[in-house]
Design a protein around this motif. Structure first.
Motif, PDB file in Angstrom:
ATOM      1  N   ARG A  21       0.811  -1.217   0.000  1.00  0.00           N
ATOM      2  CA  ARG A  21       0.000   0.000   0.000  1.00  0.00           C
ATOM      3  C   ARG A  21       0.844   1.266   0.000  1.00  0.00           C
ATOM      4  N   TYR A  22       2.019   1.179   0.638  1.00  0.00           N
ATOM      5  CA  TYR A  22       2.886   2.350   0.723  1.00  0.00           C
ATOM      6  C   TYR A  22       4.054   2.194  -0.245  1.00  0.00           C
ATOM      7  N   ASP A  61       7.405   6.776   4.677  1.00  0.00           N
ATOM      8  CA  ASP A  61       7.134   8.052   5.343  1.00  0.00           C
ATOM      9  C   ASP A  61       6.662   7.778   6.765  1.00  0.00           C
ATOM     10  N   GLU A  62       6.253   8.807   7.463  1.00  0.00           N
ATOM     11  CA  GLU A  62       5.869   8.664   8.861  1.00  0.00           C
ATOM     12  C   GLU A  62       4.599   7.828   9.021  1.00  0.00           C
ATOM     13  N   ASP A  63       3.671   7.929   8.087  1.00  0.00           N
ATOM     14  CA  ASP A  63       2.461   7.105   8.143  1.00  0.00           C
ATOM     15  C   ASP A  63       2.811   5.621   8.050  1.00  0.00           C
ATOM     16  N   PHE A  64       3.773   5.312   7.205  1.00  0.00           N
ATOM     17  CA  PHE A  64       4.226   3.928   7.073  1.00  0.00           C
ATOM     18  C   PHE A  64       4.798   3.430   8.405  1.00  0.00           C
ATOM     19  N   GLU A  69       4.182   4.490  11.429  1.00  0.00           N
ATOM     20  CA  GLU A  69       3.148   4.373  12.460  1.00  0.00           C
ATOM     21  C   GLU A  69       2.346   3.084  12.308  1.00  0.00           C
ATOM     22  N   GLU A  70       2.005   2.708  11.076  1.00  0.00           N
ATOM     23  CA  GLU A  70       1.270   1.469  10.867  1.00  0.00           C
ATOM     24  C   GLU A  70       2.135   0.255  11.160  1.00  0.00           C
ATOM     25  N   ASP A 102       2.214  -0.343  14.874  1.00  0.00           N
ATOM     26  CA  ASP A 102       1.013  -1.023  15.363  1.00  0.00           C
ATOM     27  C   ASP A 102       1.072  -2.524  15.095  1.00  0.00           C
ATOM     28  N   ARG A 132      14.238   4.309  11.402  1.00  0.00           N
ATOM     29  CA  ARG A 132      14.238   5.700  10.930  1.00  0.00           C
ATOM     30  C   ARG A 132      15.661   6.173  10.636  1.00  0.00           C
TER      31      ARG A 132
END
Length: 423
Positions: free
Chosen positions: A132-133, A137-140, A142-143, A146, A166
């Motif tokens: 999906r990514y 990035d930061e959204d990647f 964060e998921e 989780d 990172r």
């Protein structure tokens, strides 16, 4: 050495890694080379008719399983040369039936199969995330964070991993998600190993001295079964093993250990149900010394962390062992059920406070989707996982290996990236 290089060495059987994993005895290797050098000459020097006759006689004897006396009456008396020739032929015929030591590849496959449930729930989600990514990035992050928490990797471990990821992404100026699983794998191995070597090695004493291994853990985690499997493993290495039935509280525990003792061919030192566990340990140490045993594996009652009296009993057992053998027990192995997830971590914390736990045996790893607990235990408590249970068979208790473990978590994705790196 890169993660891919180490992984390929272990999977395909790098000589140094193979020697460590399979624990091949140098004397056996020498014997095997000697047999290979002498057998062709023996076969060439033997008359064809005699070979055929000897093989037929051997097959006949094996097929009907006759006694020694019946062999003497049914098989014609042979000359000394013929008897020597038949012995050689028996060795040639029976050689393929010898038990083979597990190869590096087969051990790697055990980890892959044993971590299937974790991989199906965790890694499939990682694959979806990567699909999906297209960019990191930061959204990647964060998921991904989780997903790691859901696999019971542990909060502290996840935070450390995310910081490392990172930094690595920034250092290498990585823009897209292709190859990200390799970086995750490398960092997970780094976090587990933390610069320490030979974490899985048991603290075995020199030849002629008794090694005492004490097993602790709550009821129902597979402690007695694991003791039986470890005894089988040590016996296959040529060691004399004695078992001590120190779990005198749980109904049937002594009988269960006796069944395993009979199965693997180890003597079990026991008393009646309800006896003092410390007295059992005393008798077991004396018996093991008298029999010149190499290893004494001690079972104990399942300790509930909120039962202070049981914990005190464990301390008493420890004192008795230390009094009879200085510096013993040489290993205190805590059996934990991988299917309990974070509860296993709580148990490990409690037992570490009561006794000097030197290693973890993580059972039922093949039955859980939360295999990340391995990393949480190691990173938070700094206790190495020495063995993992990857199935029900006798040889499914395997020394823990960080690279094989991570490969088991990311098998499909790493196989593709490994292939791409070779191309």
């Amino acid at each position: 050495m890169s993660f891919f290089k180490r992984l390929k060495d272990k999977m395909m059987g790098n000589p140094a890694a193979e020697e460590k994993v399979a624990a091949i005895n140098e004397e056996e290797v020498a014997e095997q080379k000697h047999d290979e050098a002498t057998e062709p000459a023996q076969i060439e020097a033997t008359e064809p008719a005699q070979i055929e006759t000897s093989v037929e006689e051997v097959e006949k004897v094996e097929e009907v399983s006759v006694t020694e006396s019946s062999i003497e009456t049914e098989v014609p008396v042979a000359s000394e040369d013929q008897e020597q020739q038949e012995v050689q032929e028996v060795a040639i015929v029976e050689e393929p039936a010898k038990e083979k030591k597990p190869s590096a590849w087969s051990i790697t496959q055990k980890f892959k199969a044993g971590l299937e449930k974790t991989r199906n729930s965790f890694t499939s989600k990682v694959n979806d995330l990567v699909a999906r990514y297209r960019k990191v990035d930061e959204d990647f992050f964060e998921e991904l964070e989780d997903l790691l928490l859901q696999a019971d990797v542990g909060f502290e471990t996840v935070m450390e991993l995310m910081d490392k990821l990172r930094f690595e992404v920034q250092r290498k100026n990585i823009k897209d998600t292709s190859g990200i699983q390799t970086i995750i794998s490398e960092k997970l191995v780094e976090i587990y190993e933390q610069g320490e070597e030979d974490l899985i090695e048991l603290n075995m004493q020199p030849k002629g001295e008794l090694t005492v291994i004490l097993f602790v853990g709550v009821n129902g985690v597979g402690k007695t079964t694991t003791i039986g499997k470890l005894a089988h493993r040590l016996k296959s290495q040529g060691k004399t093993v004695v078992l001590a039935a120190g779990d005198t509280f749980r109904a049937g525990a002594i009988d269960q250990l006796q069944v395993w003792g009979d199965r693997v061919g180890c003597e079990v030192i026991k008393q009646s149900e309800g006896s003092d566990p410390a007295a059992v340990m005393y008798d077991a140490i004396r018996a093991a010394k008298n029999r010149n045993a190499d290893v004494l594996i001690c079972d104990t009652a399942g300790r509930l962390q909120n039962k202070v009296n049981l914990m005190n009993e464990l301390e008493k057992v420890h004192r008795v062992i230390s009094r009879e053998i200085p510096n013993a027990p040489h290993e205190v192995l805590l059996a934990l059920d991988a299917t309990t997830g974070q509860n296993a971590l709580v148990q490990a914390q409690t037992f570490k406070e009561v006794t000097n736990v030197t290693g973890i045996v993580l059972t039922k790893l093949d039955g859980t989707a939360k295999g990340g607990i391995v990393l949480a235990i190691r990173n938070k408590l700094h206790i190495p996982v020495k063995f993992v249970g990857l199935g029900e068979k006798m040889d499914d208790l395997q020394p823990f290996d960080a690279e094989r473990y991570v490969y088991g978590l990311f098998a499909e994705g790493l196989d593709k990236e490994l292939q791409n790196s070779e191309d």
